[in-house]
Design an enzyme around this catalytic site. Sequence first.
Site, PDB file in Angstrom:
ATOM      1  N   LYS A 111     -23.045   8.195  28.206  1.00 15.84           N
ATOM      2  CA  LYS A 111     -22.602   7.739  29.525  1.00 15.84           C
ATOM      3  C   LYS A 111     -21.977   6.371  29.367  1.00 15.84           C
ATOM      4  O   LYS A 111     -22.317   5.621  28.450  1.00 15.84           O
ATOM      5  CB  LYS A 111     -23.798   7.638  30.485  1.00 15.84           C
ATOM      6  CG  LYS A 111     -23.404   7.674  31.946  1.00 15.84           C
ATOM      7  CD  LYS A 111     -23.207   9.104  32.408  1.00 15.84           C
ATOM      8  CE  LYS A 111     -23.020   9.233  33.888  1.00 15.84           C
ATOM      9  NZ  LYS A 111     -23.263  10.624  34.303  1.00 15.84           N
TER      10      LYS A 111
HETATM   11  N1  GLU Z   1     -20.578  12.776  35.447  1.00 18.28           N
HETATM   12  C1  GLU Z   1     -20.933  14.169  35.432  1.00 18.28           C
HETATM   13  C2  GLU Z   1     -22.426  14.330  35.183  1.00 18.28           C
HETATM   14  O1  GLU Z   1     -23.189  13.438  35.413  1.00 18.28           O
HETATM   15  C3  GLU Z   1     -20.054  14.994  34.515  1.00 18.28           C
HETATM   16  C4  GLU Z   1     -20.099  14.631  33.065  1.00 18.28           C
HETATM   17  C5  GLU Z   1     -19.103  15.390  32.199  1.00 18.28           C
HETATM   18  O2  GLU Z   1     -18.407  16.270  32.673  1.00 18.28           O
HETATM   19  O3  GLU Z   1     -19.045  15.050  31.015  1.00 18.28           O
HETATM   20  O4  GLU Z   1     -22.870  15.384  34.802  1.00 18.28           O
END
Ligand code: GLU
Length: 421
Positions: A111
């Site tokens: 993240k």
């Molecule tokens: N931000 C989204 C999540 O928390 C998508 C992450 C992604 O597609 O890599 O799952």
Amino acid sequence: MVDLGAYDESRPLDMHDLQFDLAAEKLGLEPWIAEKIKRPRRELTVRFPLRFDDGRIQLMEGHRVQHNTLRGPGKGGIRYHPRVDLDEVRALAGWMTWKCAVVDIPFGGAKGGVACDPTTMSAAERERLTRRYIWEISPLIGPEQDIPAPDVNTGPETMGWIVDTYSVFKGYTCNSVVTGKPLCIGGSLGRLKATSRGCIYVLEEAARHLGLELAGCRAVVQGFGNVGYHAAELLHEAGVKVVGLSNVQGALYNPAGIAPRAAKQHELSTGDLPSYAEAERLTNQELLELPCEVLIPAALEGQITRANAGRIKARIIVEGANGPTSPPADDILKDKGIFVVPDILANAGGVTVSYFEWVQNLQKLFWTEDDVNRRLREILTRAFAEVMAIAQRERTTMRTAAYMLAIERVAEAKRVRGIFP
Ligand code: GLU
């Protein structure tokens, strides 16, 4: 035993660690494996000056955390929000690891985030911020290393700038470095609504399990961004009455139902969702306690806590957001017989279609939207059934069962890979 008494609900990382411990304890993992996979593999904090349109220069701070890469490249979104800090990004990165493992897609978890308020920034400022942040974290990211995506306050526009920035440095166009891109540069059909669609698929499974007929049910959706808005819209299309919704400004309630698209149009044209005339105005806290069958928290972490869980009236909670429910609240909801589909399963539709997007980019071959949605449903339905089987066998919640499934998959990857050198 894990003690919930003194537990501080305001810290997402504590929430992540506790959720992990509750499941790891049941699995009886080798202690070194438990310790290794609970914590992030690597973390990068970056600081850089940003020039605002009025000439002001401010030092910005951002992070990229790779929680785990045992099952594949790191994967996870980039968040722009004033509350972003290293601990929050660590928690969000961990949740990505478990999410990808629950649905069994070949990614680890990562993240990123920058502490800023993009709602007060111009497009040019957001673009400069994005390009510089991506340049700063470029040692970590790449199509086989770590693949960012949208999260709170980022979207296809941001992903377009990321493709461009990364490609300029590479010297050729590389669209597989991010997912959630605009279609014209290699995005996937179905990605925009994928998280919300996934919420609906698992809601259907939960309703089937409880013997609840969804058509005619009342739903409350907290958050009106990409996940909340499309979830409300899909519920409305499915004949579920959306009686409550909200954004950061406040909430709306109408027991006769609210048309999400009309409310969105009002929000876009006036910049003020709570002034929508077709509904009563409430606070976000009141919204969560409304009488309804389905509650979809699709905003930020820490919304359902020991302070309000006892007043929640929904029969099913589908966690569109990451980390909306604290562990003490989980216990209260369990005692009340409320069925919770946990975030790492409920909102995994987004990263699942991100996986499809990445596969399409690598193959240079694109799928129809029907294909995307069909494969998404297949993956989520299977994951739901696997989690449910563990929950029943272990007499535990869907959350702990989902963690058990995910942690065991990651632990097994560590066992078979062994230790270097
Ligand atoms: N931000 C989204 C999540 O928390 C998508 C992450 C992604 O597609 O890599 O799952």
